[in-house]
Enzyme design. Structure first.
Site, PDB file in Angstrom:
ATOM      1  N   SER A  67       0.836  -1.204   0.000  1.00  0.00           N
ATOM      2  CA  SER A  67       0.000   0.000   0.000  1.00  0.00           C
ATOM      3  C   SER A  67       0.867   1.249   0.000  1.00  0.00           C
ATOM      4  O   SER A  67       1.635   1.495   0.932  1.00  0.00           O
ATOM      5  CB  SER A  67      -0.906   0.011   1.228  1.00  0.00           C
ATOM      6  OG  SER A  67      -1.425   1.316   1.393  1.00  0.00           O
TER       7      SER A  67
ATOM      8  N   HIS B 274      -0.906  -1.278  -4.447  1.00  0.00           N
ATOM      9  CA  HIS B 274      -2.187  -0.891  -3.852  1.00  0.00           C
ATOM     10  C   HIS B 274      -2.207   0.620  -3.621  1.00  0.00           C
ATOM     11  O   HIS B 274      -1.326   1.170  -2.967  1.00  0.00           O
ATOM     12  CB  HIS B 274      -2.358  -1.632  -2.523  1.00  0.00           C
ATOM     13  CG  HIS B 274      -3.707  -1.485  -1.895  1.00  0.00           C
ATOM     14  ND1 HIS B 274      -4.798  -2.234  -2.267  1.00  0.00           N
ATOM     15  CD2 HIS B 274      -4.134  -0.671  -0.901  1.00  0.00           C
ATOM     16  CE1 HIS B 274      -5.841  -1.899  -1.527  1.00  0.00           C
ATOM     17  NE2 HIS B 274      -5.474  -0.947  -0.692  1.00  0.00           N
TER      18      HIS B 274
ATOM     19  N   ASP C 155      -4.485   3.728  -2.207  1.00  0.00           N
ATOM     20  CA  ASP C 155      -5.636   4.065  -1.368  1.00  0.00           C
ATOM     21  C   ASP C 155      -6.115   5.479  -1.647  1.00  0.00           C
ATOM     22  O   ASP C 155      -5.375   6.446  -1.444  1.00  0.00           O
ATOM     23  CB  ASP C 155      -5.241   3.936   0.112  1.00  0.00           C
ATOM     24  CG  ASP C 155      -5.057   2.486   0.526  1.00  0.00           C
ATOM     25  OD1 ASP C 155      -6.016   1.710   0.387  1.00  0.00           O
ATOM     26  OD2 ASP C 155      -3.947   2.128   0.968  1.00  0.00           O
TER      27      ASP C 155
ATOM     28  N   MET D 189      -8.805   8.323  -0.677  1.00  0.00           N
ATOM     29  CA  MET D 189      -9.698   8.703   0.428  1.00  0.00           C
ATOM     30  C   MET D 189     -10.180  10.132   0.249  1.00  0.00           C
ATOM     31  O   MET D 189      -9.406  10.991  -0.207  1.00  0.00           O
ATOM     32  CB  MET D 189      -8.943   8.592   1.753  1.00  0.00           C
ATOM     33  CG  MET D 189      -8.310   7.235   1.993  1.00  0.00           C
ATOM     34  SD  MET D 189      -7.546   7.152   3.610  1.00  0.00           S
ATOM     35  CE  MET D 189      -6.815   5.512   3.545  1.00  0.00           C
TER      36      MET D 189
ATOM     37  N   HIS E  62      -7.959   1.174  -4.559  1.00  0.00           N
ATOM     38  CA  HIS E  62      -8.979   1.013  -3.518  1.00  0.00           C
ATOM     39  C   HIS E  62      -9.640   2.364  -3.267  1.00  0.00           C
ATOM     40  O   HIS E  62      -9.025   3.259  -2.687  1.00  0.00           O
ATOM     41  CB  HIS E  62      -8.268   0.469  -2.261  1.00  0.00           C
ATOM     42  CG  HIS E  62      -9.147   0.289  -1.077  1.00  0.00           C
ATOM     43  ND1 HIS E  62      -8.639   0.041   0.189  1.00  0.00           N
ATOM     44  CD2 HIS E  62     -10.504   0.301  -0.938  1.00  0.00           C
ATOM     45  CE1 HIS E  62      -9.634  -0.077   1.046  1.00  0.00           C
ATOM     46  NE2 HIS E  62     -10.776   0.090   0.396  1.00  0.00           N
TER      47      HIS E  62
ATOM     48  N   MET F  96     -12.027   4.753  -1.479  1.00  0.00           N
ATOM     49  CA  MET F  96     -12.796   4.993  -0.251  1.00  0.00           C
ATOM     50  C   MET F  96     -13.397   6.381  -0.376  1.00  0.00           C
ATOM     51  O   MET F  96     -13.048   7.324   0.355  1.00  0.00           O
ATOM     52  CB  MET F  96     -11.858   4.881   0.968  1.00  0.00           C
ATOM     53  CG  MET F  96     -11.443   3.444   1.243  1.00  0.00           C
ATOM     54  SD  MET F  96      -9.943   3.308   2.259  1.00  0.00           S
ATOM     55  CE  MET F  96      -8.704   3.412   0.971  1.00  0.00           C
TER      56      MET F  96
ATOM     57  N   MET G 154     -11.553  -5.864   4.676  1.00  0.00           N
ATOM     58  CA  MET G 154     -10.859  -4.896   5.525  1.00  0.00           C
ATOM     59  C   MET G 154     -10.746  -5.486   6.930  1.00  0.00           C
ATOM     60  O   MET G 154     -11.760  -5.758   7.579  1.00  0.00           O
ATOM     61  CB  MET G 154     -11.642  -3.580   5.610  1.00  0.00           C
ATOM     62  CG  MET G 154     -11.854  -2.849   4.285  1.00  0.00           C
ATOM     63  SD  MET G 154     -10.345  -2.344   3.459  1.00  0.00           S
ATOM     64  CE  MET G 154      -9.547  -1.352   4.705  1.00  0.00           C
TER      65      MET G 154
ATOM     66  N   ASP H  74      -6.825  -6.461   3.730  1.00  0.00           N
ATOM     67  CA  ASP H  74      -6.232  -5.126   3.853  1.00  0.00           C
ATOM     68  C   ASP H  74      -6.374  -4.603   5.280  1.00  0.00           C
ATOM     69  O   ASP H  74      -7.491  -4.429   5.768  1.00  0.00           O
ATOM     70  CB  ASP H  74      -6.958  -4.191   2.861  1.00  0.00           C
ATOM     71  CG  ASP H  74      -6.344  -2.809   2.758  1.00  0.00           C
ATOM     72  OD1 ASP H  74      -5.280  -2.570   3.353  1.00  0.00           O
ATOM     73  OD2 ASP H  74      -6.947  -1.967   2.055  1.00  0.00           O
TER      74      ASP H  74
HETATM   75  C1  DX5 Z   1      -6.490   1.812   5.031  1.00  0.00           C
HETATM   76  C2  DX5 Z   1      -5.977   1.266   3.726  1.00  0.00           C
HETATM   77  C3  DX5 Z   1      -4.893   0.274   3.816  1.00  0.00           C
HETATM   78  C4  DX5 Z   1      -3.692   0.684   4.630  1.00  0.00           C
HETATM   79  C5  DX5 Z   1      -3.104  -0.535   5.239  1.00  0.00           C
HETATM   80  O1  DX5 Z   1      -7.761   2.335   4.871  1.00  0.00           O
HETATM   81  O2  DX5 Z   1      -7.029   0.679   2.976  1.00  0.00           O
HETATM   82  O3  DX5 Z   1      -4.505  -0.129   2.507  1.00  0.00           O
HETATM   83  O4  DX5 Z   1      -2.704   1.337   3.893  1.00  0.00           O
HETATM   84  O5  DX5 Z   1      -2.029  -0.159   6.054  1.00  0.00           O
HETATM   85  P1  DX5 Z   1      -1.373  -1.162   7.080  1.00  0.00           P
HETATM   86  O6  DX5 Z   1      -0.801  -2.298   6.295  1.00  0.00           O
HETATM   87  O7  DX5 Z   1      -0.335  -0.312   7.738  1.00  0.00           O
HETATM   88  O8  DX5 Z   1      -2.457  -1.609   8.026  1.00  0.00           O
HETATM   89 ZN    ZN Z   2      -6.502  -0.178   0.987  1.00  0.00          ZN
END
Ligand code: DX5
Ligand code: ZN
Length: 220
Positions: free
Chosen positions: A10, A35, A37, A39, A68, A70, A139, A177
Site C-alpha cells: 500500500s 495498492h 488508497d 480517500m 482502492h 474509499m 478490511m 487489507d
Molecule cells: C487503510 C488502507 C490500507 C492501509 C493498510 O484504509 O485501505 O490499505 O494502507 O495499512 P497497514 O498495512 O499499515 O495496516
Molecule cells: Zn486499501
C-alpha cells in the site's frame, strides 16, 4: 488449487514526496501489484490522492495498479481512475446506491471489479452478483489509516467468502487489507485469502528493507 499469494504493497505508507521513486523501489523489490488508497475525507476520515496523482505514478511501474476507492459518491470518478491507469478498481457497497451497476461500469471500462468489506459489512452483500466480481477486499481494520491492528474477527469473513466463491466455482481473488504482517498474513492465507495488502509491514525500514519485507509476507 490455490495460486501463490499476491503481495500488494500500500502506497499509503510510502514517502509522498517521492512517490514515483517509491513505486519503482516496490516493484524492484518483488511486489505483484501496487495498492493505491484513495480517500475523500468524507467516506473515511482521511484525505489522500486523486486520479491525477495515479496518472502521474502509472508510467513509473508496470505491475497492475490495485486501486482502492474509499470515496462517496464513487460512480462519478470510475472513468477518471480507469483512464489514470487503474487495472483493478475496488469500491465499497456503502459508496453508492447500486453496487451492481457500479461493478458493471468498472468492467465496461476494462478494469477488474472489486468489492471492499468494512468490518461490519456482511459477506452476503455480494451473494447475488458473484459473476460480476473479480476481487473481494476484506478490511481487517476500519478504513482510513495505515498502522492499525489486525481484527481477528475478520478471519471468519475471509473463510465465508472463500466458501461462497469455491462453492460456485468463481475465479475471484480474496484480498485482505489492514494490519497485515508476517504474523497475521499466514492466518489470512490459511483462512482462504490469496492476496495481501500491506503498508506498514512493507515500508518499515526504508527502501533497503522492502525486498526482505515482501519476502517475509510471501513466506507465510
Ligand atoms: C487503510 C488502507 C490500507 C492501509 C493498510 O484504509 O485501505 O490499505 O494502507 O495499512 P497497514 O498495512 O499499515 O495496516
Ligand atoms: Zn486499501
Amino acid at each position: 488449487m490455490r495460486r501463490p499469494p499476491i503481495i500488494s504493497p500500500s502506497m499509503l505508507s510510502a514517502d509522498f514526496a517521492r512517490l514515483g521513486e517509491e513505486a519503482r523501489a516496490i516493484e524492484a523489490a518483488g511486489a505483484d501489484w501496487l495498492h493505491v488508497d484513495v480517500m475523500d475525507g468524507h467516506f473515511v476520515p482521511n484525505l489522500t490522492i486523486g486520479p491525477n496523482v495515479v496518472k502521474a505514478l502509472r508510467p513509473h511501474v508496470s505491475i497492475p495498479f490495485d486501486v482502492h476507492l474509499m470515496i462517496a459518491p464513487v460512480d462519478p470518478y470510475l472513468e477518471a481512475f480507469r483512464e489514470a491507469g487503474a487495472d483493478i478498481i475496488t469500491i465499497h457497497p456503502e459508496a453508492g446506491p447500486h453496487l451492481n451497476r457500479s461493478l458493471k461500469r468498472i468492467r465496461e471500462l476494462g478494469a477488474k471489479a472489486g468489492v471492499a468489506f468494512n468490518p461490519s459489512t456482511p459477506p452476503e452483500a455480494i451473494e447475488w452478483m458473484l459473476d460480476e466480481i473479480d476481487l473481494v477486499l476484506v478490511m481487517s481494520i476500519n478504513p482510513g489509516f495505515g498502522g492499525q491492528s489486525f481484527m481477528d474477527s475478520q478471519l471468519r469473513k475471509i473463510e465465508r467468502l472463500r466458501q461462497m466463491i469455491d462453492a460456485g466455482g468463481y475465479d475471484i481473488f480474496v484480498e485482505v487489507d489492514g494490519g497485515v504482517t508476517p504474523e497475521t498474513g499466514p492466518r489470512c492465507l490459511a483462512a482462504g485469502a490469496d492476496a495481501l495488502v500491506a503498508g506498514t509491514a512493507v515500508f518499515k525500514g526504508g527502501p533497503a528493507a522492502y525486498e526482505a519485507n515482501i519476502r517475509a509476507l510471501r513466506a507465510g
